[in-house]
Every structure is written in C-alpha cells, then in structure tokens.
Design a protein around this motif. Structure first.
Motif, PDB file in Angstrom:
ATOM      1  N   PRO A  16       0.803  -1.229   0.000  1.00 57.06           N
ATOM      2  CA  PRO A  16       0.000   0.000   0.000  1.00 57.06           C
ATOM      3  C   PRO A  16       0.837   1.281   0.000  1.00 57.06           C
ATOM      4  N   GLN A  17       1.994   1.278   0.645  1.00 53.27           N
ATOM      5  CA  GLN A  17       2.819   2.494   0.671  1.00 53.27           C
ATOM      6  C   GLN A  17       3.435   2.818  -0.698  1.00 53.27           C
ATOM      7  N   ASP A  18       3.305   1.900  -1.659  1.00 48.36           N
ATOM      8  CA  ASP A  18       3.830   2.145  -3.006  1.00 48.36           C
ATOM      9  C   ASP A  18       2.869   2.946  -3.869  1.00 48.36           C
ATOM     10  N   ILE A  19       1.679   3.221  -3.362  1.00 46.94           N
ATOM     11  CA  ILE A  19       0.693   3.971  -4.149  1.00 46.94           C
ATOM     12  C   ILE A  19       1.235   5.354  -4.506  1.00 46.94           C
ATOM     13  N   GLU A  20       1.886   6.036  -3.556  1.00 50.25           N
ATOM     14  CA  GLU A  20       2.388   7.390  -3.850  1.00 50.25           C
ATOM     15  C   GLU A  20       3.448   7.397  -4.950  1.00 50.25           C
ATOM     16  N   PRO A  21       4.503   6.557  -4.879  1.00 47.40           N
ATOM     17  CA  PRO A  21       5.444   6.579  -6.008  1.00 47.40           C
ATOM     18  C   PRO A  21       4.784   6.150  -7.324  1.00 47.40           C
ATOM     19  N   MET A  22       3.893   5.159  -7.281  1.00 47.33           N
ATOM     20  CA  MET A  22       3.211   4.740  -8.512  1.00 47.33           C
ATOM     21  C   MET A  22       2.337   5.870  -9.055  1.00 47.33           C
ATOM     22  N   TYR A  23       1.716   6.630  -8.176  1.00 44.98           N
ATOM     23  CA  TYR A  23       0.907   7.770  -8.586  1.00 44.98           C
ATOM     24  C   TYR A  23       1.772   8.793  -9.339  1.00 44.98           C
ATOM     25  N   ARG A  24       2.969   9.057  -8.816  1.00 48.95           N
ATOM     26  CA  ARG A  24       3.889   9.981  -9.497  1.00 48.95           C
ATOM     27  C   ARG A  24       4.302   9.429 -10.858  1.00 48.95           C
ATOM     28  N   TRP A  25       4.660   8.145 -10.905  1.00 42.96           N
ATOM     29  CA  TRP A  25       5.100   7.540 -12.178  1.00 42.96           C
ATOM     30  C   TRP A  25       3.988   7.558 -13.216  1.00 42.96           C
ATOM     31  N   GLU A  26       2.818   7.074 -12.825  1.00 45.01           N
ATOM     32  CA  GLU A  26       1.713   6.923 -13.772  1.00 45.01           C
ATOM     33  C   GLU A  26       1.172   8.266 -14.254  1.00 45.01           C
ATOM     34  N   ASN A  27       1.439   9.327 -13.517  1.00 46.28           N
ATOM     35  CA  ASN A  27       0.935  10.648 -13.881  1.00 46.28           C
ATOM     36  C   ASN A  27       2.017  11.581 -14.393  1.00 46.28           C
ATOM     37  N   ASP A  28       3.156  11.042 -14.765  1.00 42.50           N
ATOM     38  CA  ASP A  28       4.255  11.824 -15.317  1.00 42.50           C
ATOM     39  C   ASP A  28       4.183  11.759 -16.845  1.00 42.50           C
ATOM     40  N   GLY A  92       4.794 -10.927 -21.297  1.00 49.69           N
ATOM     41  CA  GLY A  92       5.431  -9.680 -21.668  1.00 49.69           C
ATOM     42  C   GLY A  92       6.125  -9.085 -20.453  1.00 49.69           C
ATOM     43  N   ILE A  93       7.096  -8.238 -20.712  1.00 50.04           N
ATOM     44  CA  ILE A  93       7.843  -7.581 -19.639  1.00 50.04           C
ATOM     45  C   ILE A  93       7.959  -6.094 -19.960  1.00 50.04           C
ATOM     46  N   GLY A  94       7.806  -5.282 -18.929  1.00 52.41           N
ATOM     47  CA  GLY A  94       8.016  -3.847 -19.042  1.00 52.41           C
ATOM     48  C   GLY A  94       8.744  -3.368 -17.798  1.00 52.41           C
ATOM     49  N   ILE A  95       9.567  -2.359 -17.949  1.00 44.72           N
ATOM     50  CA  ILE A  95      10.353  -1.864 -16.813  1.00 44.72           C
ATOM     51  C   ILE A  95      10.397  -0.349 -16.836  1.00 44.72           C
ATOM     52  N   LEU A  96      10.371   0.226 -15.645  1.00 46.44           N
ATOM     53  CA  LEU A  96      10.525   1.669 -15.476  1.00 46.44           C
ATOM     54  C   LEU A  96      11.526   1.907 -14.357  1.00 46.44           C
ATOM     55  N   ILE A  97      12.537   2.690 -14.660  1.00 43.06           N
ATOM     56  CA  ILE A  97      13.455   3.175 -13.627  1.00 43.06           C
ATOM     57  C   ILE A  97      13.175   4.666 -13.495  1.00 43.06           C
ATOM     58  N   HIS A  98      12.800   5.058 -12.282  1.00 42.29           N
ATOM     59  CA  HIS A  98      12.392   6.439 -12.032  1.00 42.29           C
ATOM     60  C   HIS A  98      12.630   6.728 -10.563  1.00 42.29           C
ATOM     61  N   PRO A  99      13.244   7.776 -10.178  1.00 42.31           N
ATOM     62  CA  PRO A  99      13.511   8.996 -10.908  1.00 42.31           C
ATOM     63  C   PRO A  99      14.703   8.857 -11.870  1.00 42.31           C
ATOM     64  N   ALA A 100      14.855   9.871 -12.701  1.00 39.83           N
ATOM     65  CA  ALA A 100      15.887   9.839 -13.737  1.00 39.83           C
ATOM     66  C   ALA A 100      17.289   9.642 -13.167  1.00 39.83           C
ATOM     67  N   ASP A 101      17.559  10.152 -11.964  1.00 38.00           N
ATOM     68  CA  ASP A 101      18.913  10.008 -11.412  1.00 38.00           C
ATOM     69  C   ASP A 101      19.214   8.577 -10.953  1.00 38.00           C
ATOM     70  N   ALA A 102      18.227   7.688 -11.007  1.00 34.24           N
ATOM     71  CA  ALA A 102      18.474   6.277 -10.707  1.00 34.24           C
ATOM     72  C   ALA A 102      18.894   5.503 -11.956  1.00 34.24           C
ATOM     73  N   ARG A 103      18.768   6.122 -13.110  1.00 36.89           N
ATOM     74  CA  ARG A 103      19.122   5.456 -14.375  1.00 36.89           C
ATOM     75  C   ARG A 103      20.629   5.447 -14.573  1.00 36.89           C
ATOM     76  N   GLY A 104      21.088   4.446 -15.297  1.00 43.39           N
ATOM     77  CA  GLY A 104      22.515   4.341 -15.612  1.00 43.39           C
ATOM     78  C   GLY A 104      23.358   3.768 -14.494  1.00 43.39           C
ATOM     79  N   ARG A 105      22.737   3.208 -13.490  1.00 43.37           N
ATOM     80  CA  ARG A 105      23.465   2.655 -12.344  1.00 43.37           C
ATOM     81  C   ARG A 105      23.460   1.122 -12.319  1.00 43.37           C
ATOM     82  N   GLY A 106      22.864   0.494 -13.328  1.00 47.67           N
ATOM     83  CA  GLY A 106      22.820  -0.963 -13.396  1.00 47.67           C
ATOM     84  C   GLY A 106      21.587  -1.595 -12.782  1.00 47.67           C
ATOM     85  N   TYR A 107      20.674  -0.773 -12.254  1.00 47.56           N
ATOM     86  CA  TYR A 107      19.478  -1.325 -11.606  1.00 47.56           C
ATOM     87  C   TYR A 107      18.581  -2.060 -12.601  1.00 47.56           C
ATOM     88  N   ALA A 108      18.367  -1.479 -13.773  1.00 41.86           N
ATOM     89  CA  ALA A 108      17.499  -2.110 -14.773  1.00 41.86           C
ATOM     90  C   ALA A 108      18.101  -3.421 -15.270  1.00 41.86           C
TER      91      ALA A 108
END
Length: 175
Positions: A16-28, A92-108
């Motif tokens: 349930p605490q993931d609703i806020e980050p998902m809300y930001r992602w889905e509405n960006d 199928g597979i889909g991935i989102l790395i967000h925020p942008a400063d988390a990209r390029g660090r090998g997480y994906a």
C-alpha cells in the motif's frame, strides 16, 4: 540469493505504501510515450490495483514488482509481467526506472536478469517478450544487453506528436 534478489536490487510485491510513487510515475507525462499511457491515474484506481496484486499471477495474468536497492531499500522503479500466456509459457515484460537520477546505475540490468531467473525457475516460463520504441536507444541497448533478441519490427506502430514510429519486438528464450 533468493529468486527475487539480484546483486544490486530486490524485486518485491507491491505494498500500500507504493501507491504514492506509482501515482507519481503513472501521472508523469514525460514517460507516457513509452508506457502507452494516455490519461492520468487516480489514487483510487491505484489502490484497487494494489488490492488485486494479492492474487496469484496465474489468476490475474499480470504482476507488478517494485524494484528497490539492496543497499538501502531505495525504490527505483517497477517491473511488470503482463499478458501471461500459460499455454505457451510466456509473458510480456516492461520496466521503469524512475527517478531519472536512478538510471545508468545498473538497476534495470540487474532487475531484468533477476526477473528472467524468477520467470524460469519459479513461474516455469519458457520465454519473455517486450516491445520497445525504435527511437528508445537506452531501452534497446538494455534489452539487447540482457540477452533479448530483436525478432521483428512493427512499422508505424506508435503514434507520436511528430508522426508514427516503429516498434521493435524482442524475445528471450529462458530455458
């Protein structure tokens, strides 16, 4: 290492605490083009989505996993398995790395390797597939690096403000 832990990240169920980050992602709107989103999501819709995540992937035919770092539990994105086809053992597979400063660090890269292992060893899937916009150079490189193979091009598949764009279909055989 558990089936849902990589070297840098952990994939975990949606809480349930993931609703806020998902809300930001889905509405960006800046990521709508790659996610196929065309309208904002309400918190209520996301709350219902989280409630449905309690069911097994084999019932819902989809599963969202939150990507968090092993080092400090920082939520760096989400990974979706969708359109589960049990007869043909694929999803199928889909991935989102967000925020942008988390990209390029090998997480994906680590998240995809981890979900491939999970899909093969736990879900017993034979293959994963994904669609990537031909202009999305970082995602094309990511899936190629993860061992996915481009198997086709869908011409003029995605509408964009500057015209239609191609989409590449990738597959990875897991077994």
């Amino acid at each position: 290492m558990t089936p849902l832990e990589g070297t840098l990240i952990r994939l975990r169920a949606v809480e349930p605490q993931d609703i806020e980050p998902m809300y930001r992602w889905e509405n960006d709107p800046s990521i709508w083009q790659v996610s196929g989103t065309t309208a904002p999501f309400s918190r209520h819709v996301l709350e219902r989505f989280v409630e449905e995540q309690q069911f097994d992937i084999f019932q819902t035919r989809q599963q969202r996993l939150i990507i968090e770092t092993l080092a400090d539990g920082w939520i760096v994105g989400a990974l979706d398995l969708f359109e589960l086809d049990t007869l043909n053992a694929r999803a199928g597979i889909g991935i989102l790395i967000h925020p942008a400063d988390a990209r390029g660090r090998g997480y994906a890269t680590d998240a995809i390797a981890t979900v491939c292992r999970y899909a093969r060893e736990v879900l017993r899937l034979h293959q994963l597939w994904c669609n990537v916009g031909a202009a999305n150079k970082s995602s094309l490189a990511l899936f190629c690096k993860a061992g996915f193979v481009a198997v086709g091009t869908k011409r003029d598949w995605q509408w964009a403000p500057n015209g239609y764009a191609d989409e590449i279909l990738f597959q990875k055989i897991l077994a």
